[in-house]
Each structure stands twice: as structure tokens, then as C-alpha cells.
Design a protein around this motif. Sequence first.
Motif, PDB file in Angstrom:
ATOM      1  N   ASN A  87       1.071  -1.022   0.049  1.00 27.97           N
ATOM      2  CA  ASN A  87      -0.350   0.223   0.327  1.00 27.97           C
ATOM      3  C   ASN A  87       0.859   1.410  -0.445  1.00 27.97           C
ATOM      4  N   TRP A  88       0.910   1.491  -1.070  1.00 28.31           N
ATOM      5  CA  TRP A  88       2.232   3.492  -0.935  1.00 28.31           C
ATOM      6  C   TRP A  88       1.297   3.708  -0.664  1.00 28.31           C
ATOM      7  N   SER A  89      -0.451   4.842   0.006  1.00 25.34           N
ATOM      8  CA  SER A  89      -0.813   4.969  -0.025  1.00 25.34           C
ATOM      9  C   SER A  89      -0.191   5.491   1.386  1.00 25.34           C
ATOM     10  N   GLU A  90       0.257   4.504   1.795  1.00 22.65           N
ATOM     11  CA  GLU A  90       0.337   4.741   3.578  1.00 22.65           C
ATOM     12  C   GLU A  90       2.049   5.005   3.608  1.00 22.65           C
ATOM     13  N   MET A  91       2.586   5.638   2.588  1.00 23.02           N
ATOM     14  CA  MET A  91       3.973   6.154   3.361  1.00 23.02           C
ATOM     15  C   MET A  91       3.651   7.479   4.030  1.00 23.02           C
ATOM     16  N   GLY A  92       4.671   6.939   5.175  1.00 20.00           N
ATOM     17  CA  GLY A  92       5.199   8.486   5.936  1.00 20.00           C
ATOM     18  C   GLY A  92       5.385   9.558   5.500  1.00 20.00           C
ATOM     19  N   LYS A  93       7.009   8.536   4.625  1.00 16.55           N
ATOM     20  CA  LYS A  93       8.221   9.029   3.727  1.00 16.55           C
ATOM     21  C   LYS A  93       8.217   9.058   2.175  1.00 16.55           C
ATOM     22  N   ARG A  94       8.929   9.982   1.404  1.00 13.33           N
ATOM     23  CA  ARG A  94       9.311   8.801  -0.212  1.00 13.33           C
ATOM     24  C   ARG A  94      10.481   9.360  -0.227  1.00 13.33           C
ATOM     25  N   THR A 153      11.210  12.733   1.036  1.00 10.89           N
ATOM     26  CA  THR A 153      10.894  13.839   1.284  1.00 10.89           C
ATOM     27  C   THR A 153       9.817  13.726   1.812  1.00 10.89           C
ATOM     28  N   LYS A 154       9.152  14.692   2.532  1.00 10.39           N
ATOM     29  CA  LYS A 154       7.980  14.427   3.627  1.00 10.39           C
ATOM     30  C   LYS A 154       7.225  14.150   2.882  1.00 10.39           C
ATOM     31  N   SER A 155       6.796  14.880   1.031  1.00  4.11           N
ATOM     32  CA  SER A 155       5.370  14.292   0.978  1.00  4.11           C
ATOM     33  C   SER A 155       5.863  12.837   0.053  1.00  4.11           C
ATOM     34  N   THR A 156       4.239  12.063   0.269  1.00  9.92           N
ATOM     35  CA  THR A 156       4.657  10.579  -0.494  1.00  9.92           C
ATOM     36  C   THR A 156       3.590  11.433  -1.601  1.00  9.92           C
ATOM     37  N   MET A 162       8.109  13.979  -7.107  1.00  9.27           N
ATOM     38  CA  MET A 162       8.971  14.481  -8.430  1.00  9.27           C
ATOM     39  C   MET A 162       9.937  15.984  -8.216  1.00  9.27           C
ATOM     40  N   GLU A 163       8.887  17.269  -8.218  1.00 14.11           N
ATOM     41  CA  GLU A 163       9.104  18.792  -7.828  1.00 14.11           C
ATOM     42  C   GLU A 163      10.355  19.017  -6.706  1.00 14.11           C
ATOM     43  N   THR A 164      10.231  17.630  -5.459  1.00 14.28           N
ATOM     44  CA  THR A 164      11.311  18.148  -4.689  1.00 14.28           C
ATOM     45  C   THR A 164      12.454  17.325  -5.124  1.00 14.28           C
ATOM     46  N   ARG A 165      12.418  15.968  -5.819  1.00 17.42           N
ATOM     47  CA  ARG A 165      13.771  15.738  -5.897  1.00 17.42           C
ATOM     48  C   ARG A 165      14.359  16.121  -7.577  1.00 17.42           C
ATOM     49  N   GLU A 166      13.622  17.540  -8.440  1.00 20.06           N
ATOM     50  CA  GLU A 166      14.266  17.826  -9.647  1.00 20.06           C
ATOM     51  C   GLU A 166      15.295  18.936  -8.909  1.00 20.06           C
ATOM     52  N   LYS A 167      14.071  19.541  -7.977  1.00 20.29           N
ATOM     53  CA  LYS A 167      14.739  21.041  -7.320  1.00 20.29           C
ATOM     54  C   LYS A 167      15.898  20.795  -6.561  1.00 20.29           C
ATOM     55  N   VAL A 168      15.727  18.993  -5.960  1.00 20.06           N
ATOM     56  CA  VAL A 168      16.873  18.577  -5.788  1.00 20.06           C
ATOM     57  C   VAL A 168      18.454  18.579  -6.830  1.00 20.06           C
ATOM     58  N   ASN A 169      18.235  18.001  -7.589  1.00 17.10           N
ATOM     59  CA  ASN A 169      19.280  17.436  -9.099  1.00 17.10           C
ATOM     60  C   ASN A 169      19.443  18.778  -9.002  1.00 17.10           C
ATOM     61  N   PHE A 170      18.646  20.173  -9.157  1.00 11.95           N
ATOM     62  CA  PHE A 170      19.891  21.410  -9.378  1.00 11.95           C
ATOM     63  C   PHE A 170      20.135  21.677  -8.942  1.00 11.95           C
ATOM     64  N   LYS A 171      19.807  22.060  -7.538  1.00 16.37           N
ATOM     65  CA  LYS A 171      20.886  22.356  -6.040  1.00 16.37           C
ATOM     66  C   LYS A 171      22.032  21.522  -6.529  1.00 16.37           C
ATOM     67  N   MET A 172      21.730  20.523  -7.039  1.00  9.77           N
ATOM     68  CA  MET A 172      23.017  18.949  -6.621  1.00  9.77           C
ATOM     69  C   MET A 172      24.423  19.378  -7.439  1.00  9.77           C
ATOM     70  N   ILE A 173      23.541  19.837  -8.469  1.00  9.42           N
ATOM     71  CA  ILE A 173      24.501  20.227  -9.882  1.00  9.42           C
ATOM     72  C   ILE A 173      25.086  21.578  -9.508  1.00  9.42           C
ATOM     73  N   GLU A 174      24.713  22.688  -9.477  1.00  9.98           N
ATOM     74  CA  GLU A 174      24.736  23.944  -8.770  1.00  9.98           C
ATOM     75  C   GLU A 174      26.027  23.590  -7.813  1.00  9.98           C
ATOM     76  N   ILE A 175      25.953  23.068  -7.345  1.00 13.46           N
ATOM     77  CA  ILE A 175      27.183  22.838  -5.898  1.00 13.46           C
ATOM     78  C   ILE A 175      28.337  22.188  -6.663  1.00 13.46           C
ATOM     79  N   VAL A 176      28.242  21.677  -6.832  1.00  9.31           N
ATOM     80  CA  VAL A 176      29.118  21.095  -7.743  1.00  9.31           C
ATOM     81  C   VAL A 176      29.564  21.898  -8.683  1.00  9.31           C
TER      82      VAL A 176
END
Length: 189
Positions: A87-94, A153-156, A162-176
Motif C-alpha cells: 500500500n503505497w498510500s501508507e508511506m510516511g515519507k518517500r 521527501t516529506k511528501s508522498t 518529483m518536484e522536490t527531486r528535481e529541485k534537489v537535483n538542480f541544487k546538486m548540479i549547482e554545488i558541484v
Amino acid sequence: YNITGFLASLGLVGMAIALAAKDTVANLFGSLVIFSDKPFKIGDWIKTPDVEGVVEEVGIRSTKVRTFAQALVSVPNAVLANSSILNWSEMGKRRIKTTLGLTYDTSNAQMQNIVKELREMLKEDEDIHQDTIHIYFTDFADSSLGIFCYFFTKSTNWAMYMETREKVNFKMIEIVEKNNAAFAFPSHS
């Protein structure tokens, strides 16, 4: 009247009815298990060995699941009751789990700074679950130096995840890039 023949006929008819009703009885007991255990509810995203999708209806005989291809699948409750149900809907975080591969010309100082900044960036991000953040330089791979990244991520919700993952990926590229390092690609020298 031949009573022995009559009783034998009743026995055969009873066995035929029992065999015909076997699936119906199994589905009835399956629905009782689903109603009492409550492994899912209407609107939940579930995955079984047979189907994955969103539960639309739970009936006495079957459960209707809408797949992501928008097909409606009717799964007998006896099958569901005897299956493992995720049951994927019962995740508390992703979870997000990835390895960043940097080129071998990345210096020790650059690597330490990148790892430190990645940790800080995740700790400051309001969309990242703060209980589990693991960022470590772990690998001397064939073509890269690997930084293992494991966090949640806090949101399931899929779109928000996907928005959070994309945002973090851009920040990772920026840091590198800020640390004058580069991502590696498979190569041999």
C-alpha cells in the motif's frame, strides 16, 4: 423407488454445487478478510503480484482497481486476501537514493566541500525529511568518484515528490559546478 440411487444422485449434485460455489465462498471469505484487516481503502495506491493502481471499489466478490494506464481491473477478493499487498498510500515519507559520480580530477578539498555543502543544502530544505540524511563519499568506481546520497521527501504525493527531486537535483548540479568539479561519464584511459 431405489433409495440408494437417489442418495448417490443427491451426493453427486451436492458435490457439483459445492465445486461450483467454491470460488464464490472463497471470495466471500476474502472480502471478510479485506473488510476486517483493512489493508487498503478506496483511493489508496496499491501493488499486488497481479495489479497496481488506485482502489476504486471494494465489493463482496471483487475489488476494482484503476491502473495507471486507466484500465479498470476487477480482482477477486480471494486472490487479494491471499496476496501480499503493498500500500503505497501508507508511506510516511518517500525515498531518494542516488550516487553522484564525479571525475577523478576532483581534489580531496573539493570532494570534502561538495559533501559538506550537499548535507547542508538538504538540512536547510523544508521539503526534505530531516530524520534520515546520508551523504557520503563512498566509491572509487571505474570512471568516477562516487558520492552516495540517501534521504527522504516529506511528501508522498507523486507530483510533489518529483518536484522536490528535481529541485534537489538542480541544487546538486549547482554545488558541484560552484566547486569547479564535474560529473563523470564512463570512460577508459
